[in-house]
Design a protein around this motif. Structure first.
Motif, PDB file in Angstrom:
ATOM      1  N   MET A  13      34.710  28.460  27.511  1.00  0.00           N
ATOM      2  CA  MET A  13      34.439  27.031  27.707  1.00  0.00           C
ATOM      3  C   MET A  13      35.298  26.441  28.834  1.00  0.00           C
ATOM      4  N   ARG A  14      36.538  26.832  28.881  1.00  0.00           N
ATOM      5  CA  ARG A  14      37.445  26.290  29.884  1.00  0.00           C
ATOM      6  C   ARG A  14      36.957  26.606  31.300  1.00  0.00           C
ATOM      7  N   LYS A  15      36.580  27.866  31.515  1.00  0.00           N
ATOM      8  CA  LYS A  15      36.105  28.261  32.836  1.00  0.00           C
ATOM      9  C   LYS A  15      34.740  27.646  33.133  1.00  0.00           C
ATOM     10  N   TYR A  16      33.913  27.487  32.105  1.00  0.00           N
ATOM     11  CA  TYR A  16      32.605  26.857  32.285  1.00  0.00           C
ATOM     12  C   TYR A  16      32.777  25.424  32.782  1.00  0.00           C
ATOM     13  N   ASN A  17      33.736  24.714  32.203  1.00  0.00           N
ATOM     14  CA  ASN A  17      34.007  23.343  32.622  1.00  0.00           C
ATOM     15  C   ASN A  17      34.565  23.279  34.046  1.00  0.00           C
ATOM     16  N   GLU A  18      35.117  24.415  34.517  1.00  0.00           N
ATOM     17  CA  GLU A  18      35.609  24.498  35.892  1.00  0.00           C
ATOM     18  C   GLU A  18      34.526  25.003  36.843  1.00  0.00           C
ATOM     19  N   GLY A  19      33.304  25.234  36.309  1.00  0.00           N
ATOM     20  CA  GLY A  19      32.186  25.629  37.155  1.00  0.00           C
ATOM     21  C   GLY A  19      31.899  27.116  37.204  1.00  0.00           C
ATOM     22  N   GLN A  20      32.504  27.911  36.310  1.00  0.00           N
ATOM     23  CA  GLN A  20      32.274  29.359  36.310  1.00  0.00           C
ATOM     24  C   GLN A  20      31.702  29.781  34.955  1.00  0.00           C
ATOM     25  N   CYS A  42      37.396  34.898  25.868  1.00  0.00           N
ATOM     26  CA  CYS A  42      37.890  33.560  26.179  1.00  0.00           C
ATOM     27  C   CYS A  42      39.119  33.588  27.061  1.00  0.00           C
ATOM     28  N   ARG A  43      39.811  34.700  27.119  1.00  0.00           N
ATOM     29  CA  ARG A  43      40.970  34.810  28.003  1.00  0.00           C
ATOM     30  C   ARG A  43      40.583  35.240  29.411  1.00  0.00           C
ATOM     31  N   ILE A  44      39.355  35.746  29.564  1.00  0.00           N
ATOM     32  CA  ILE A  44      38.921  36.181  30.887  1.00  0.00           C
ATOM     33  C   ILE A  44      39.058  35.001  31.857  1.00  0.00           C
ATOM     34  N   GLY A  45      39.808  35.197  32.894  1.00  0.00           N
ATOM     35  CA  GLY A  45      39.952  34.170  33.922  1.00  0.00           C
ATOM     36  C   GLY A  45      40.984  33.107  33.605  1.00  0.00           C
ATOM     37  N   ILE A  46      41.651  33.188  32.451  1.00  0.00           N
ATOM     38  CA  ILE A  46      42.629  32.168  32.101  1.00  0.00           C
ATOM     39  C   ILE A  46      44.040  32.638  32.428  1.00  0.00           C
ATOM     40  N   GLY A  47      44.328  33.876  32.168  1.00  0.00           N
ATOM     41  CA  GLY A  47      45.685  34.383  32.332  1.00  0.00           C
ATOM     42  C   GLY A  47      46.193  34.829  30.979  1.00  0.00           C
ATOM     43  N   LYS A  48      46.901  35.940  30.924  1.00  0.00           N
ATOM     44  CA  LYS A  48      47.213  36.552  29.642  1.00  0.00           C
ATOM     45  C   LYS A  48      48.173  35.737  28.793  1.00  0.00           C
TER      46      LYS A  48
END
Length: 183
Positions: A13-20, A42-48
């Protein structure tokens, strides 16, 4: 009979809201470790070191179950119920009957379907998809007609017998078969 299946696309959801659109496909089964899957996708693209919380939604799904609707708001608990249903149906070779019951009910109420299937609260007569075929089945298999000779059975109105049985018992014809819900 093909096994019934459901796959969902968990989206970050976080990355979706950022356009990805970042996420991955997950099989809905009793073997699925949802905590692990949520952490992975859900951690993909967020940072470990970042936490993912409940930052996911379901953006797509694939299934071979009639009338199954999974929304972006479907919960993990609901997916676990679906997984238990799938396991029961597939292990007991009830795939075709389950799909026809779903169509007869008109929606995908997992709890009701499971109760109907586990407690055998249905009548399913294969290849009796119209009044005449149902009437033939009844004449050949119902004890009321067993004492009649074949000469007399020949004169019975199969269509009327089938129609009356269907109407009186609230059954339906579906996909060339007869289904009657008992509960």
């Amino acid at each position: 009979m093909k096994d019934l299946y459901v796959r969902v696309y968990l989206t970050n959801m976080r990355k979706y809201n950022e356009g990805q659109l970042i996420g991955g496909w997950v099989d809905v089964s009793t073997d699925t470790d949802w905590s692990k899957e949520l952490k992975n996708f859900c951690r993909i693209g967020i940072g470990k070191d970042d936490t993912f919380g409940e930052e996911y939604f379901i953006s797509d799904y694939e299934t071979n179950i009639n009338y199954l609707n999974i929304s972006e708001y479907t919960t993990i608990s609901e997916l676990e119920n679906i997984a238990e249903f799938l396991e029961f149906v597939n292990q007991n070779y009830l795939q075709d009957i389950a799909n026809e019951l779903i169509e007869a009910i008109g929606d995908m109420d997992i709890d009701r379907l499971t109760e109907l299937l586990e407690n055998e609260k249905y009548i399913y007569i294969a290849d009796a998809g119209d009044d005449e075929k149902l009437g033939e089945y009844i004449i050949e298999n119902n004890e009321l007609y067993s004492s009649l000779s074949d000469d007399i059975k020949r004169y019975l109105d199969r269509e009327a017998i089938g129609r009356d049985y269907c109407i009186n018992n609230g059954g339906i014809y579906q996909s060339g078969n007869y289904i009657e819900l008992l509960g």
